[in-house]
Design a protein around this motif. Structure first.
Motif, PDB file in Angstrom:
ATOM      1  N   ALA A   1      53.378  49.126  43.280  1.00 54.49           N
ATOM      2  CA  ALA A   1      54.261  49.215  42.117  1.00 54.49           C
ATOM      3  C   ALA A   1      53.940  50.444  41.273  1.00 54.49           C
ATOM      4  O   ALA A   1      54.839  51.200  40.890  1.00 54.49           O
ATOM      5  CB  ALA A   1      54.153  47.946  41.277  1.00 54.49           C
TER       6      ALA A   1
ATOM      7  N   ALA B   1      56.426  53.783  40.950  1.00 55.69           N
ATOM      8  CA  ALA B   1      56.896  54.194  39.624  1.00 55.69           C
ATOM      9  C   ALA B   1      56.408  55.595  39.275  1.00 55.69           C
ATOM     10  O   ALA B   1      57.200  56.443  38.843  1.00 55.69           O
ATOM     11  CB  ALA B   1      56.442  53.186  38.569  1.00 55.69           C
TER      12      ALA B   1
ATOM     13  N   ALA C   1      55.742  46.621  36.165  1.00 50.78           N
ATOM     14  CA  ALA C   1      55.880  46.503  37.621  1.00 50.78           C
ATOM     15  C   ALA C   1      54.607  45.958  38.252  1.00 50.78           C
ATOM     16  O   ALA C   1      54.653  45.044  39.085  1.00 50.78           O
ATOM     17  CB  ALA C   1      56.249  47.853  38.225  1.00 50.78           C
TER      18      ALA C   1
ATOM     19  N   ILE D   1      62.173  49.291  40.507  1.00 50.47           N
ATOM     20  CA  ILE D   1      61.087  50.167  40.056  1.00 50.47           C
ATOM     21  C   ILE D   1      61.544  51.619  40.085  1.00 50.47           C
ATOM     22  O   ILE D   1      61.339  52.373  39.126  1.00 50.47           O
ATOM     23  CB  ILE D   1      59.823  49.964  40.920  1.00 50.47           C
ATOM     24  CG1 ILE D   1      59.240  48.566  40.692  1.00 50.47           C
ATOM     25  CG2 ILE D   1      58.773  51.031  40.609  1.00 50.47           C
ATOM     26  CD1 ILE D   1      58.145  48.185  41.663  1.00 50.47           C
TER      27      ILE D   1
END
Length: 194
Positions: free
Chosen positions: A128, A132, A37, A15
């Protein structure tokens, strides 16, 4: 997705690498990375949950006593997941080792799926999506911060896991008695025969 199903893979690194690629080259859009993700994290945990639900409890009942998982400890685990499973699923997402097993354990302990799904989705979005987005916004600065932040999270995870272990060890008898009383009145806690 595969890490969330229980395989030891470097999801965080992927990620962060993808988000850095977005930030530095602009050849990939961060929205796609975030969607992929988050979707992978949520789907992987749901597959892990289904595997745990189908096979986990039977395997724990059969092989658990060989590693110290007595029927009473299995009942205690089911009780903890019934009472606090949402928190375990959400916060487990942020602890690398626990992230690989939390879905399998939730399924094996027959945590209600709707509760699992909600906390899993929320955890997947925060974990996630957060990794990111923050990496994308920080760009190359994340490389300077990732070492100290990773060490800090690692230390916090070790402290939390150690404190939880010590708490369970000191209070196992009391908690098991509470779980046994709860099992008398709640069929969700009854152990399924192997």
């Amino acid at each position: 997705m595969l890490e969330s199903m229980g395989l030891p893979l470097p999801a965080e690194s992927l990620i962060i690498t993808a988000a850095l690629f977005c930030a530095t080259t602009h050849k990939l859009h961060i929205t796609g990375v975030i969607i992929a993700a988050v979707t992978g994290a949520i789907m992987g945990d749901n597959f892990g949950y289904l595997l745990g639900r189908a096979l986990g409890l039977k395997l724990l009942q059969k092989y658990g006593p060989k590693i110290g998982l007595t029927p009473e400890r299995l009942l205690l685990g089911r009780y903890v997941f019934l009472k606090h499973g949402g928190s375990v699923v959400f916060f487990g997402r942020f602890i690398a080792v626990l992230r690989m097993f939390v879905a399998l354990l939730a399924g094996a302990n027959h945590m209600p799926w709707h509760t699992f799904l909600w906390h899993n989705a929320l955890g997947g979005i925060c974990w996630a999506g957060g990794y990111a987005f923050c990496t994308y916004m920080l760009g190359n600065e994340v490389l300077k911060l990732s070492g100290p932040v990773g060490i800090g999270f690692g230390v916090c995870a070790i402290i939390i896991i150690t404190a939880s272990f010590l708490f369970l060890k000191r209070n196992e008898k009391r908690l098991t008695e509470g779980a046994l009383k709860a099992a008398e009145n709640d069929e969700r806690l009854r152990i399924i025969p192997s």
